[in-house]
Structures are given as C-alpha cells and as structure tokens.
Design a protein around this motif. Structure first.
Motif: not given
Lengths: 268, 188
Positions: B74, B78, B82, B85-90
């Motif tokens: 990655s 991304y 992906e 799916a990782k929206r809250s982290d990103l």
C-alpha cells in the motif's frame, strides 16, 4: 612519446618507415567504422519509422513515439551494467587490465544511456501521468540504480594504484547489478504508476504492426550504437592507461637522474 | 614501486634494500605495460574467498532490505475498496487512491471536475481542484492524491495510470473516441 595502438585497432601502415616519429594513436578500426555506419543508418531509419511511418496510439496519441527510444535506451543501459558486472568478476579472477577497463567503460556508457532513459521517461511521465516524477517503486529503484553507478564512476576517480582501484570498483560493479532485476521487476512486485514491462517478459506485448516494428528497430539501433560507443570508450581508456605508463616512466627516469646528481651514485 | 629514500631505510630490517652499488641494477621499477598487464596481488586465494563470502552476504542483505522496504503493497496507493474499508483510519490523512473513472460521472465545476471512481464495485465521489490531465476520461484508471472529506474524496492531483496496451489508431476508433467525448460533454 610513442603509444601502442589499442587492441583491435589497425597496426601502423606497412609503408611507414621505421623511426618516422610517433605513431598517432587512434581508436578506429574496420569493425568500429562498420558499426558506426550501421548505427547512423539505423538511427535515420528509426526516425523515419518512429516519427512518420508508425501510427499514433489510440490512447497516448503521438506520445507513444517516446517509447521507441525509452525502451531501447534502458535495455542498452541494463546490458551495459551486466557487462560491467561480468567484466568485474573476470577482473577479480584474472586480474588483467582488459577486464578492469571494459567494466569501467561499460559502466560509463551505461550511465549515459540510463540518464537518457530517465530524461525521456520524465517527458513521457509529464504527458501521460501528468507529473514528471513520483517516488513510486520503479522510479525509486531507477534513481537508486543511477546513483549506484555514478558512485562506481566516482570511486574510480579516487587516486590509488591500479590494483586497488580495480578491486574496489569490481566489488561495486558486482554488487550494483543486483538492483537491475529489482528495478526491472518493480512493476510486477509493487504497486506503482509505471506501466508493466513493454517488450521483455510479456508473452503478448499488446503492440502490433509498425508500432511493434519501430520498438524492435529502436532496440537494434540503440544496441548497435552502444556497441560502437563501448568499443571506442574502451580504447580511449586503454590509451589513457598507456599515457599514464609513459608518465610514470618519465617520472622514474627523472627521480633516477636526481638521485644520480644528488648522491653522486645509484639510487638506493 | 617502492623507492625509499636512504635515510628512512632501516639497514637492520630483513627487508631492507641491500646496501652497495651492486643492488641498483637488479631493482626493476619498469611498469608492466600492455594489453595483458596483470595487476599483481599480495593476498592469497583464501583472502579472495573470504572477500567473496562477505560480498555475497552484503548483497543478500541489500536485496532483503530493498525488498522488505518496498513490499508493503500500500505504499504508493490504496485501491478504492481498500480506502473505503480503512476510511476511519485515513480520515484527514493525505494519501493516494486508485480506481477507474465511472463513465458519465464527469462534470465540470468552477475550479475543476467532479466525478466518481470505482474499483471492485466500490464507488467514491471525487471533487477535484484543477484541470484534469489530457488523457483523463471515462474508464481511465487514475491515481488521485488528496484526502477524505466526509463522504467524498478531495483531490488536487490526478495521475493517469497507463497500462501497457497500445493500439494503432484507426478512423473507426477515433470516431468512437469522439462519440465518447461528446457523451461525456453532454453529461456535464
């Protein structure tokens, strides 16, 4: 000062009287003349096919023409660095000047072609991707590769005796080649911006007709040009070593003469 | 080539130059020249093997470092699915997102273009500031640089991801391309 001609070049003309002065050292021979003419003619043909006869691409338009140079220059550069590595191994084994100078000459021409590849690749990138450069895997490994070989050439400039210079640069020449498969496979191993391999390793390169022909013509022409440049560069390097020898002879003779004057006897 | 000045030479030393005139003519300092010049060695064969082994280890280590350093897939971008799916982290991070432009979704705005990109069935609306590059268009794979803002992705750089497919241009295809372009224009 007389200088022997480099290996492979013609001997002095048979009609030349002995003692007619220093033989002009040169780096040409029948083989290099043929190679030079062939690469010149090939280059004209590549311009004609690459810039006029081959059709533009549906997506890339005229930009595809950069590929007819980009792929050949990088292929020649990779070949040059592989020759450097092989010659470096041969040098560590045989310890002859021939292999040392071949490795160095090939690295130098390789850096030339690799620099050209990065330059025309950046033009392609600006037009196709929209940016000259991104630190994506292929471009990053490419930058590392160029720096490594610049380092190789820099190390050879450090004053030292020929054996030390040869050994150190041979070690670097062998280590540096490891980066070539990594750079080449970077587009398969990691996500990036750079497209996948164009000619080698692709079962069905999605290029056809005159586009494919121009790509391969470019490859042949740039390999001819590479061979021609390499032979000349090697011979120049060889002549430079002979000049170095002659300077050394002169220096030794001078020191001996000084010793004889000062000490009134033989040098100890 | 080792020509020591006499005053530095220790006559007691076992490798001292022999004293006396007779020694001089035997001292050959002529450089060996020519194509087959051999760069002579002081070391033995064993030293060569030790060196080769060390070299091999360094090479393997270098390759391992390069491979591990780059193998985090990655690092460069991304894919849309992906990233979602990782929206809250990103959220709030600047990163790159890759996907294909959904045909018919492209609309011009005052400061750029709005469109939707998709990958593996996941779609994200994009607000892009700035002129899109020349090759930008429906179905083109792009890498966007920007951040998530709420439900949308705000991008300021579109990179066109060209794959290694080439086609000779022919009139039919140009017509097709123009029709596509008109449709895209009509939609906007």
């Amino acid at each position: 000062m007389t200088v022997d001609n480099p290996p492979g070049t013609a001997r002095p003309a048979a009609g030349r009287p002995p003692g007619a002065g220093p033989v002009p050292a040169h780096t040409g021979s029948r083989a290099t003349r043929l190679l030079g003419i062939a690469s010149l003619v090939g280059m004209v043909a590549l311009v004609v096919f690459g810039l006029w006869l081959s059709p533009p691409d549906t997506q890339l338009g005229e930009t595809i023409r950069i590929l007819y140079m980009h792929v050949p220059t990088v292929s020649a550069a990779y070949l040059a660095f592989v020759i450097t590595a092989v010659a470096s191994v041969a040098y560590l084994w045989k310890r002859t000047e021939f292999w040392d100078l071949l490795a160095a000459s090939s690295a130098e021409i390789g850096v030339l072609f690799f620099g050209l590849t990065i330059f025309n690749g950046m033009l392609w990138g600006k037009i196709t991707w929209g940016v000259f450069w991104r630190w994506e895997p292929r471009l990053t490994t490419t930058a590392v590769l160029l720096l490594t070989y610049l380092g190789y050439l820099a190390v050879r400039q450090i004053p030292s005796d020929r054996r030390t210079r040869g050994t150190v640069s041979a070690v670097i020449g062998i280590m540096a080649v490891v980066n070539i498969p990594i750079t080449h496979k970077a587009v398969d191993w990691w996500r990036g911006l750079h497209q996948e391999k164009t000619i080698f390793g692709t079962v069905d390169p999605d290029m056809r007709g005159l586009q494919l022909f121009s790509a391969y013509l470019g490859l042949v022409v740039f390999l001819l040009l590479f061979a021609w440049l390499l032979i000349h560069r090697f011979r120049v390097a060889w002549l430079a070593e002979r000049v170095g020898d002659a300077d050394l002879d002169v220096a030794i003779a001078e020191r001996r003469a000084e010793g004889a004057q000062v000490g009134g006897g033989t040098p100890s | 080539m080792d020509v020591n000045p006499g005053h530095l030479d220790d006559p007691e030393s076992p490798d001292a130059a022999p004293v006396g005139d007779a020694a001089a003519p035997t001292l050959d300092v002529t450089p060996a020249t020519g194509r087959h010049t051999v760069h002579r060695s002081g070391g033995g064969r064993r030293k060569l093997w030790v060196g080769a082994l060390g070299l091999g280890l360094v090479v393997v280590a270098l390759a391992a470092v390069l491979f591990n350093g780059l193998s985090d897939a990655s690092t460069f971008f991304y894919n849309v699915d992906e990233a979602v799916a990782k929206r809250s982290d990103l959220q709030g991070d600047r990163f790159r997102m890759q996907g294909n432009v959904v045909p018919g979704s492209v609309t011009r705005t005052a400061d750029g273009v709005d469109f939707t990109i998709t990958y593996k069935g996941v779609e994200v609306p994009v607000q892009h500031a700035g002129d899109p590059p020349e090759l930008f268009g429906p179905e083109i794979p792009v890498v966007l640089e920007g951040t998530f803002e709420g439900g949308a992705f705000r991008s300021d750089q579109i990179l066109i991801r060209h794959d290694n497919t080439y086609d000779e241009e022919n009139p039919e295809r140009i017509k097709d391309a123009e029709k596509d372009a008109q449709q895209a224009g009509a939609a906007g």
